[in-house]
Design a protein around this motif. Structure first.
Motif, PDB file in Angstrom:
ATOM      1  N   LYS A 116      16.386  18.318  -3.069  1.00  0.00           N
ATOM      2  CA  LYS A 116      16.740  17.566  -4.258  1.00  0.00           C
ATOM      3  C   LYS A 116      16.220  16.140  -4.093  1.00  0.00           C
ATOM      4  CE  LYS A 116      20.777  16.647  -7.096  1.00  0.00           C
ATOM      5  NZ  LYS A 116      22.229  16.809  -7.234  1.00  0.00           N
ATOM      6  N   VAL A 117      15.756  15.538  -5.182  1.00  0.00           N
ATOM      7  CA  VAL A 117      15.343  14.137  -5.143  1.00  0.00           C
ATOM      8  C   VAL A 117      16.607  13.292  -5.133  1.00  0.00           C
ATOM      9  CG1 VAL A 117      14.162  12.287  -6.380  1.00  0.00           C
ATOM     10  CG2 VAL A 117      13.174  14.578  -6.352  1.00  0.00           C
ATOM     11  N   THR A 118      16.707  12.390  -4.140  1.00  0.00           N
ATOM     12  CA  THR A 118      17.896  11.548  -4.042  1.00  0.00           C
ATOM     13  C   THR A 118      17.618  10.110  -4.473  1.00  0.00           C
ATOM     14  OG1 THR A 118      17.432  11.068  -1.708  1.00  0.00           O
ATOM     15  CG2 THR A 118      18.911  12.934  -2.197  1.00  0.00           C
ATOM     16  N   ASP A 119      16.379   9.661  -4.366  1.00  0.00           N
ATOM     17  CA  ASP A 119      16.036   8.286  -4.738  1.00  0.00           C
ATOM     18  C   ASP A 119      14.520   8.207  -4.879  1.00  0.00           C
ATOM     19  OD1 ASP A 119      16.307   5.562  -5.280  1.00  0.00           O
ATOM     20  OD2 ASP A 119      16.238   4.998  -3.159  1.00  0.00           O
ATOM     21  N   PHE A 120      14.057   7.374  -5.792  1.00  0.00           N
ATOM     22  CA  PHE A 120      12.619   7.183  -5.931  1.00  0.00           C
ATOM     23  C   PHE A 120      12.324   5.859  -6.610  1.00  0.00           C
ATOM     24  CE2 PHE A 120      13.873   9.261  -9.847  1.00  0.00           C
ATOM     25  CZ  PHE A 120      13.132   8.613 -10.823  1.00  0.00           C
ATOM     26  N   ASN A 121      11.147   5.345  -6.314  1.00  0.00           N
ATOM     27  CA  ASN A 121      10.605   4.162  -6.977  1.00  0.00           C
ATOM     28  C   ASN A 121       9.102   4.379  -7.018  1.00  0.00           C
ATOM     29  OD1 ASN A 121      10.098   1.735  -8.158  1.00  0.00           O
ATOM     30  ND2 ASN A 121      10.472   0.521  -6.315  1.00  0.00           N
ATOM     31  N   ILE A 122       8.573   4.561  -8.201  1.00  0.00           N
ATOM     32  CA  ILE A 122       7.169   4.948  -8.325  1.00  0.00           C
ATOM     33  C   ILE A 122       6.435   3.964  -9.211  1.00  0.00           C
ATOM     34  CG2 ILE A 122       5.600   6.765  -9.108  1.00  0.00           C
ATOM     35  CD1 ILE A 122       8.015   8.696  -8.485  1.00  0.00           C
ATOM     36  N   ASN A 123       5.322   3.468  -8.713  1.00  0.00           N
ATOM     37  CA  ASN A 123       4.450   2.609  -9.495  1.00  0.00           C
ATOM     38  C   ASN A 123       3.154   3.386  -9.707  1.00  0.00           C
ATOM     39  OD1 ASN A 123       2.465   0.674 -10.296  1.00  0.00           O
ATOM     40  ND2 ASN A 123       3.915  -0.913  -9.688  1.00  0.00           N
ATOM     41  N   PHE A 124       2.903   3.771 -10.936  1.00  0.00           N
ATOM     42  CA  PHE A 124       1.740   4.604 -11.226  1.00  0.00           C
ATOM     43  C   PHE A 124       0.446   3.806 -11.294  1.00  0.00           C
ATOM     44  CE2 PHE A 124       5.214   7.216 -12.945  1.00  0.00           C
ATOM     45  CZ  PHE A 124       4.947   8.400 -12.276  1.00  0.00           C
ATOM     46  N   TYR A 125       0.522   2.487 -11.496  1.00  0.00           N
ATOM     47  CA  TYR A 125      -0.684   1.697 -11.711  1.00  0.00           C
ATOM     48  C   TYR A 125      -1.119   0.870 -10.509  1.00  0.00           C
ATOM     49  CZ  TYR A 125      -0.290   2.917 -16.606  1.00  0.00           C
ATOM     50  OH  TYR A 125      -0.225   3.607 -17.780  1.00  0.00           O
ATOM     51  N   ASP A 126      -0.204   0.402  -9.706  1.00  0.00           N
ATOM     52  CA  ASP A 126      -0.550  -0.519  -8.634  1.00  0.00           C
ATOM     53  C   ASP A 126      -0.359   0.152  -7.282  1.00  0.00           C
ATOM     54  OD1 ASP A 126      -1.046  -2.636  -6.983  1.00  0.00           O
ATOM     55  OD2 ASP A 126       0.398  -3.998  -7.915  1.00  0.00           O
ATOM     56  N   GLU A 127      -1.462   0.492  -6.642  1.00  0.00           N
ATOM     57  CA  GLU A 127      -1.394   1.172  -5.354  1.00  0.00           C
ATOM     58  C   GLU A 127      -0.938   0.252  -4.233  1.00  0.00           C
ATOM     59  OE1 GLU A 127      -4.783   3.617  -4.420  1.00  0.00           O
ATOM     60  OE2 GLU A 127      -5.056   4.122  -6.530  1.00  0.00           O
ATOM     61  N   THR A 128      -0.992  -1.054  -4.463  1.00  0.00           N
ATOM     62  CA  THR A 128      -0.568  -1.990  -3.414  1.00  0.00           C
ATOM     63  C   THR A 128       0.958  -2.085  -3.346  1.00  0.00           C
ATOM     64  OG1 THR A 128      -0.676  -3.911  -4.894  1.00  0.00           O
ATOM     65  CG2 THR A 128      -2.670  -3.366  -3.641  1.00  0.00           C
ATOM     66  N   LYS A 129       1.635  -1.717  -4.421  1.00  0.00           N
ATOM     67  CA  LYS A 129       3.099  -1.716  -4.408  1.00  0.00           C
ATOM     68  C   LYS A 129       3.591  -0.393  -3.854  1.00  0.00           C
ATOM     69  CE  LYS A 129       3.766  -4.987  -8.124  1.00  0.00           C
ATOM     70  NZ  LYS A 129       4.317  -5.243  -9.452  1.00  0.00           N
ATOM     71  N   GLU A 130       4.624  -0.486  -3.040  1.00  0.00           N
ATOM     72  CA  GLU A 130       5.135   0.712  -2.394  1.00  0.00           C
ATOM     73  C   GLU A 130       5.795   1.650  -3.412  1.00  0.00           C
ATOM     74  OE1 GLU A 130       8.313   2.138   1.012  1.00  0.00           O
ATOM     75  OE2 GLU A 130       8.153   0.020   0.511  1.00  0.00           O
ATOM     76  N   SER A 131       5.418   2.895  -3.336  1.00  0.00           N
ATOM     77  CA  SER A 131       6.059   3.947  -4.114  1.00  0.00           C
ATOM     78  C   SER A 131       6.646   4.932  -3.115  1.00  0.00           C
ATOM     79  CB  SER A 131       5.048   4.660  -5.008  1.00  0.00           C
ATOM     80  OG  SER A 131       4.615   3.813  -6.033  1.00  0.00           O
ATOM     81  N   TYR A 132       7.838   5.389  -3.402  1.00  0.00           N
ATOM     82  CA  TYR A 132       8.456   6.344  -2.486  1.00  0.00           C
ATOM     83  C   TYR A 132       9.316   7.335  -3.261  1.00  0.00           C
ATOM     84  CZ  TYR A 132      12.719   3.623  -3.076  1.00  0.00           C
ATOM     85  OH  TYR A 132      13.801   2.979  -3.619  1.00  0.00           O
ATOM     86  N   CYS A 133       9.593   8.428  -2.590  1.00  0.00           N
ATOM     87  CA  CYS A 133      10.514   9.422  -3.124  1.00  0.00           C
ATOM     88  C   CYS A 133      11.276   9.992  -1.928  1.00  0.00           C
ATOM     89  CB  CYS A 133       9.759  10.534  -3.853  1.00  0.00           C
ATOM     90  SG  CYS A 133      10.864  11.699  -4.653  1.00  0.00           S
ATOM     91  N   LYS A 134      12.591   9.922  -1.999  1.00  0.00           N
ATOM     92  CA  LYS A 134      13.425  10.456  -0.926  1.00  0.00           C
ATOM     93  C   LYS A 134      14.008  11.785  -1.381  1.00  0.00           C
ATOM     94  CE  LYS A 134      14.629   5.901   0.813  1.00  0.00           C
ATOM     95  NZ  LYS A 134      15.716   4.929   1.022  1.00  0.00           N
ATOM     96  N   PHE A 135      13.961  12.734  -0.472  1.00  0.00           N
ATOM     97  CA  PHE A 135      14.470  14.071  -0.749  1.00  0.00           C
ATOM     98  C   PHE A 135      15.642  14.366   0.183  1.00  0.00           C
ATOM     99  CE2 PHE A 135       9.924  14.075  -1.661  1.00  0.00           C
ATOM    100  CZ  PHE A 135       9.888  14.609  -2.932  1.00  0.00           C
ATOM    101  N   ARG A 136      16.581  15.181  -0.306  1.00  0.00           N
ATOM    102  CA  ARG A 136      17.661  15.648   0.560  1.00  0.00           C
ATOM    103  C   ARG A 136      17.025  16.496   1.654  1.00  0.00           C
ATOM    104  NH1 ARG A 136      20.765  19.425  -2.462  1.00  0.00           N
ATOM    105  NH2 ARG A 136      19.552  20.968  -1.400  1.00  0.00           N
TER     106      ARG A 136
END
Length: 188
Positions: free
Chosen positions: A62-82
């Protein structure tokens, strides 16, 4: 064309189609549209994120947390799963076979295909059977595919074709004005 007045009575001497603008005004129009697109966000973000959530469930997480930037690769994007602790009984080949029956689509959006392709590569080529590693790998492939598509909507070719094929009207300086042959129809 006669002088057209807006609600603030700012005089507009001429409205132009994209191909009638000077090169400098075209660049301004493209720049403005890119900024507006980025500000509005990736057009298919909801569908793509929905694919990711559904994929996590298929894999038993299950996805528990995420922060995704689709345009800027320099900004951290992550997705945490159970974390999936018990996975010895997961039949990856059956999961892949069942998904293959629908061409790898489980939500109906293009991101499904990239997640499915990565799953197949992890299991068949890399012989990876740990769902936690598979989720991490598939998230990376998913994010790359989404960013690639998002960047298409920012490309000069795409935006020029959009402006040339639609009824977009601009002020002489490249500022977007309206769509359609009757730009003041909203006043009637």
């Amino acid at each position: 064309m006669d002088r057209i007045y807006t609600r603030r009575m700012r005089g507009i001497d001429k409205l132009c189609r994209f191909n009638e603008l000077s090169r400098g005004s075209q660049i301004e129009a493209l720049y403005n549209e890119r900024n507006a697109t980025m500000k509005a966000g990736y057009y298919y973000a909801d569908e793509s994120i929905n694919s990711l959530f559904e994929f996590a469930e298929i894999v038993g997480s299950k996805v528990t947390d995420f922060n995704i930037n689709f345009y800027d690769e320099t900004k951290e994007s992550y997705c945490k799963f159970r974390t999936v602790w018990k996975y010895k009984n997961i039949d990856w080949y059956e999961i892949i076979e069942n998904l293959s029956k629908t061409d790898g689509l489980f939500t109906g959006y293009f991101a499904d295909v990239h997640l499915f392709r990565c799953l197949r590569e992890c299991v068949y080529e890399d012989k990876e059977l740990n769902p936690n590693t598979i989720l991490k790998e598939c998230f990376g492939a998913w994010l790359s595919a989404c960013r690639e598509e998002a960047n298409v909507y920012l490309s000069e070719d795409y935006l020029q074709n959009k402006f040339l094929s639609g009824d977009f009207l601009f002020l002489e300086d490249g500022t977007y004005f309206s769509r359609g042959d009757n730009p003041l129809s909203y006043l009637v």
